[in-house]
Scaffold this motif. Structure first.
Motif, PDB file in Angstrom:
ATOM      1  N   GLN A 124      -8.116  -0.354  -0.105  1.00  0.00           N
ATOM      2  CA  GLN A 124      -8.035  -1.328   0.270  1.00  0.00           C
ATOM      3  C   GLN A 124      -9.155  -1.653   1.728  1.00  0.00           C
ATOM      4  O   GLN A 124     -10.010  -2.239   1.373  1.00  0.00           O
ATOM      5  CB  GLN A 124      -6.892  -1.516   1.316  1.00  0.00           C
ATOM      6  CG  GLN A 124      -6.562  -2.243   2.105  1.00  0.00           C
ATOM      7  CD  GLN A 124      -5.438  -2.987   2.477  1.00  0.00           C
ATOM      8  OE1 GLN A 124      -5.018  -2.197   2.449  1.00  0.00           O
ATOM      9  NE2 GLN A 124      -4.478  -4.430   3.449  1.00  0.00           N
ATOM     10  N   ASP A 151      -5.553  -1.117  -5.112  1.00  0.00           N
ATOM     11  CA  ASP A 151      -5.585  -1.821  -2.958  1.00  0.00           C
ATOM     12  C   ASP A 151      -6.381  -3.339  -2.951  1.00  0.00           C
ATOM     13  O   ASP A 151      -7.138  -2.234  -2.739  1.00  0.00           O
ATOM     14  CB  ASP A 151      -5.389  -0.983  -3.303  1.00  0.00           C
ATOM     15  CG  ASP A 151      -3.940  -1.117  -1.736  1.00  0.00           C
ATOM     16  OD1 ASP A 151      -3.597  -2.029  -0.821  1.00  0.00           O
ATOM     17  OD2 ASP A 151      -4.018  -0.346  -0.772  1.00  0.00           O
ATOM     18  N   GLU A 152      -5.740  -4.085  -3.343  1.00  0.00           N
ATOM     19  CA  GLU A 152      -6.889  -4.782  -3.277  1.00  0.00           C
ATOM     20  C   GLU A 152      -8.364  -5.112  -2.701  1.00  0.00           C
ATOM     21  O   GLU A 152      -8.870  -4.856  -2.046  1.00  0.00           O
ATOM     22  CB  GLU A 152      -6.338  -5.781  -1.117  1.00  0.00           C
ATOM     23  CG  GLU A 152      -4.988  -6.317  -0.822  1.00  0.00           C
ATOM     24  CD  GLU A 152      -4.809  -6.248  -0.405  1.00  0.00           C
ATOM     25  OE1 GLU A 152      -5.207  -7.342   0.522  1.00  0.00           O
ATOM     26  OE2 GLU A 152      -3.487  -6.682   0.421  1.00  0.00           O
ATOM     27  N   SER A 202       0.897  -1.505   0.012  1.00  0.00           N
ATOM     28  CA  SER A 202      -0.018   0.160   0.032  1.00  0.00           C
ATOM     29  C   SER A 202       1.011   1.547  -0.091  1.00  0.00           C
ATOM     30  O   SER A 202       1.124   2.473  -0.392  1.00  0.00           O
ATOM     31  CB  SER A 202      -1.136  -0.172   1.691  1.00  0.00           C
ATOM     32  OG  SER A 202      -2.175  -1.282   1.762  1.00  0.00           O
TER      33      SER A 202
HETATM   34 MG   LIG Z   1      -2.251  -2.781   2.003  1.00  0.00          MG
END
Ligand SMILES: [Mg+2]
Ligand SMILES: Nc1ncnc2c1ncn2[C@@H]1O[C@H](COP(=O)(O)OP(=O)(O)OP(=O)(O)O)[C@@H](O)[C@H]1O
Lengths: 299, 404
Positions: free
Chosen positions: B118, B194-195, B73
């Motif tokens: 995320q 991010d994810e 991240s």
């Molecule tokens: Mg992360």
């Protein structure tokens, strides 16, 4: 062993010196207020005009119209019939016990003080949230404002501006403004970092971030601060009445000096009723606006 | 692999990020190679990233992987400068992002990149459709236009009908899709994710992966994708970078990572992956040695005899035609060596596509005696896949499992 008397007695300043300090400070301030008092007073003139106009408006409007207007406001803010009904009943009771005019005077000054405190307090709170240095400077000032007995800062205000509405408003605002400043600062600082990051990532300017994200997300906290501010302003009306602010505070003051318990109680209860109305309405308003913000502390 | 003649879209050079009060004071220790834990214990500073060098090309899906806390991240936040580096350069389309003024940076973020977070980063006080159109609102696009666009994207991610809900009224997976729609809504050329799929159930997840690949192919977006899931990385990634404690331990094409892990960390990462599902035929096939191009049976037999095996793939101008056996050729050559090769001469052998997953071709490979011919989309012969090479690749992970 005359030399060691400082062990048993505090080695305090000579009385004469102390007196001189006090005298010169007092004289300097008196000099200041004599030369600038009028100027500063004229600076507050527009506020005074507004205060008088607003008070007259409330006093000259027929009582039933005022009650209707207040009820509409309450209903719009809270969408609750129960609350609106309670407000009508308490206003009717207050009027029936002969406290209508004083209640209107208090209502007008509290409204003005609260608006002023919000108008000054929120920007200061925003400033504090943006700069750690501003926070470091303002926080101790707020501490002083909240703990310094109100009488102490009444003195210079009265010396400068005399007795009347304006000094009353200034005293009330000084006393009541800290919560809204503190909680605005806190609310903005507590805004979820990732939400703010998202705004930044999409290219929001500092102003877009402030008005689009930070203030709306801080609004529950800010509302709590405003609520506190209103309560504190109401608590100040008795003290303010000592410097000539008319309203529910004056009869209370009169009953203290003359030991009229019932008069004091009635007027005190009227203040409490106003406080409860302000509190419940502002809370209901805040709650209604923030329903969907509950329970999203992010998964 | 970055081709030398092509300028990378994003170029990261010598990027360091140290979190803490006075990062510059510990840069010496970081460069001297002290470990992250050591530096944290000694100075209270956290090494987020250490000497990252990356090139990301236009139009590729670049996947960043690594364990929790490895700095994924942190790295992705450098691309749009949500985090400023302690040292190093970030160059996007030849422009040093660090040199942007505040206004230029805003413009850059509005139009060049968009991001999926995320933890979603949705605005709780805005409805779903207002969240999705946020990027456009910031740009000042007028209300009707941006809401229309937002509705379209909501439909694409399967959330039509939820426009006027608030994020708190949606499930985690639905919120994630709102975040995704928001990122797509601005039409930015670079997507930072991010994810982005981590909160989705397997079904929707695989649907979203397909959609992302499709999107990338049709709109030529460049996508930087963070994931924990190697299967996802292999499925999406044109290239994969693996981070460990803020350092880049390996970057390369999925096959490289899978077949040649750089160290034990990467090996542990790839150990559990289902290779049959991750690798395509292309990556394990051998070049076709036995190619027969003759016109007549006789010539074909001559070619065949020069070949190592006793079979060959018959190829004409129209592409691959079928398999020829040496035995068939010999018997037919006795009758008439000058006759052309016909259908009758050829043997039916299932051909497989070069981009098929190994999993899907296992049955055919096992059932057929010859290595299977591998064809590309035009029907041209690309290679051959033998039982042995299949077994070798699929068996490798097992032997390692047993050894461990
Ligand atoms: Mg992360
Ligand atoms: N704002 C910050 N201040 C201090 N340290 C930070 C900060 N942000 C990240 N770090 C540190 O940087 C390291 C990498 O964090 P990062 O969030 O990039 O990890 P990640 O790879 O995204 O992990 P995950 O998979 O759990 O999301 C961690 O050790 C973390 O403690």
């Amino acid at each position: 062993m005359a030399d060691s008397s400082w062990l048993t007695q505090f080695p305090q300043m000579e009385r004469a010196d102390l007196l001189a300090i006090r005298k010169s400070l007092d004289a300097a301030y008196r000099e200041f207020s004599r030369s600038y008092g009028d100027l500063i007073e004229s600076f507050f003139d527009p506020l005074l005009t507004f205060l008088i106009w607003f008070e007259k408006l409330l006093l000259n409007t027929p009582w039933w119209l005022v009650i209707m207007a207040v009820t509409v406001l309450v209903y719009v803010a809270s969408r609750s019939w129960k609350l609106s009904l309670a407000v009508i009943l308490s206003l009717l009771t207050i009027g029936y016990f002969g406290m209508w005019d004083n209640t209107m005077r208090t209502l007008s000054i509290i409204t003005v003080c609260t608006l002023l405190a919000i108008a000054l307090g929120i920007p200061i709170g925003i400033l504090m949230a943006r700069s750690d240095r501003a926070q470091a400077i303002v926080t101790p000032m707020l501490d002083i404002m909240q703990t310094m007995p109100a009488f102490v800062y009444l003195i210079p205000v009265v010396m400068l501006l005399g007795i009347g509405k304006i000094p009353g408003v200034i005293a009330v605002v000084i006393y009541a403004i800290p919560p809204v400043i503190r909680l605005t600062n806190l609310g903005i600082r507590l805004v979820d970092k990732e939400v703010l990051e998202a705004a930044t990532a999409y290219g929001a300017s500092p102003m877009q971030r402030l008005f689009g994200v930070q203030l709306p997300l801080a609004s529950p906290t800010i509302m709590a601060g405003i609520n506190q501010t209103i309560m504190m302003a109401l608590a100040m009306v008795v003290i303010a009445s000592m410097i000539g602010v008319k309203g529910l505070g004056q009869p209370v003051l009169k009953s203290i000096t003359n030991q009229y318990f019932t008069l004091g109680l009635f007027n005190g209860l009227a203040i409490v009723a106003l406080a409860i109305i302000f509190d419940r309405v502002s809370q209901a308003y805040a709650k209604r606006n923030q329903q969907h913000m509950q329970g999203i502390d992010n998964a | 692999m970055p081709k030398p003649e092509q300028q990378p879209l994003i170029q990261i050079d010598g990027l360091y990020k140290v979190f803490g009060e006075r990062p510059e004071t510990v840069m010496g220790a970081v460069k001297a190679g002290q470990s992250k834990d050591q530096i944290l214990a000694d100075t209270g500073h956290t090494v987020g990233l250490k000497d990252i060098n990356l090139n990301i090309n236009k139009g590729e899906i670049f996947v960043i992987m690594g364990l929790s806390g490895s700095g994924k991240s942190t790295l992705i936040r450098h691309f749009n400068r949500l985090i400023d580096p302690t040292e190093g350069q970030i160059i996007v389309e030849g422009t040093d992002v660090m040199k942007f003024s505040a206004r230029e940076l805003e413009q850059f973020r509005r139009h060049k990149m968009s991001m999926v977070f995320q933890r979603f980063g949705l605005m709780p006080h805005r409805t779903v459709v207002d969240n999705v159109s946020y990027g456009l609102a910031v740009q000042g696009v007028d209300k009707k236009e941006r809401l229309d666009k937002a509705r379209e994207w909501l439909e694409t991610v399967g959330l039509a009908g939820y426009e006027d809900q608030y994020p708190s009224q949606l499930s985690g997976g639905q919120q994630q899709r709102v975040g995704l729609a928001r990122a797509l809504c601005t039409d930015a050329e670079i997507l930072l994710m991010d994810e982005a799929f981590s909160a989705l159930d397997p079904l929707i997840r695989s649907e979203m992966q397909d959609q992302l690949i499709e999107l990338q192919q049709s709109l030529h977006k460049t996508i930087i994708f963070i994931t924990h899931d190697l299967d996802e990385a292999l499925r999406l990634g044109d290239r994969i970078a693996i981070l460990k404690d803020g350092e880049l331990v390996q970057q390369g094409e999925p096959v490289d990572i899978l077949l040649n892990p750089a160290d034990a960390y990467v090996e542990a990462f790839v150990k559990d992956v289902n290779r049959a599902r991750a690798l395509t035929v292309e990556t394990v096939m051998k070049p076709p040695v036995c190619r027969i191009t003759a016109d007549t049976i006789g010539e074909a037999l001559t070619q065949m005899k020069r070949l190592p095996g006793n079979y060959g793939y018959y190829v004409t101008d129209e592409g691959y035609q079928g398999v020829i056996c040496q035995r068939t050729l010999e018997s037919e050559a006795k009758l008439d060596g000058d006759s052309p090769i016909s259908e009758a001469t050829l043997q039916e052998v299932p051909a497989i596509a070069s981009d098929a997953l190994l999993e899907s071709v296992i049955p055919e490979t096992l059932e057929t005696d010859f290595p299977l011919p591998v064809l590309d989309a035009d029907g041209d012969l690309q290679g051959e896949l033998s039982r042995a090479s299949l077994a070798e690749v699929l068996g490798e992970s097992h032997t390692k499992d047993n050894a461990a």
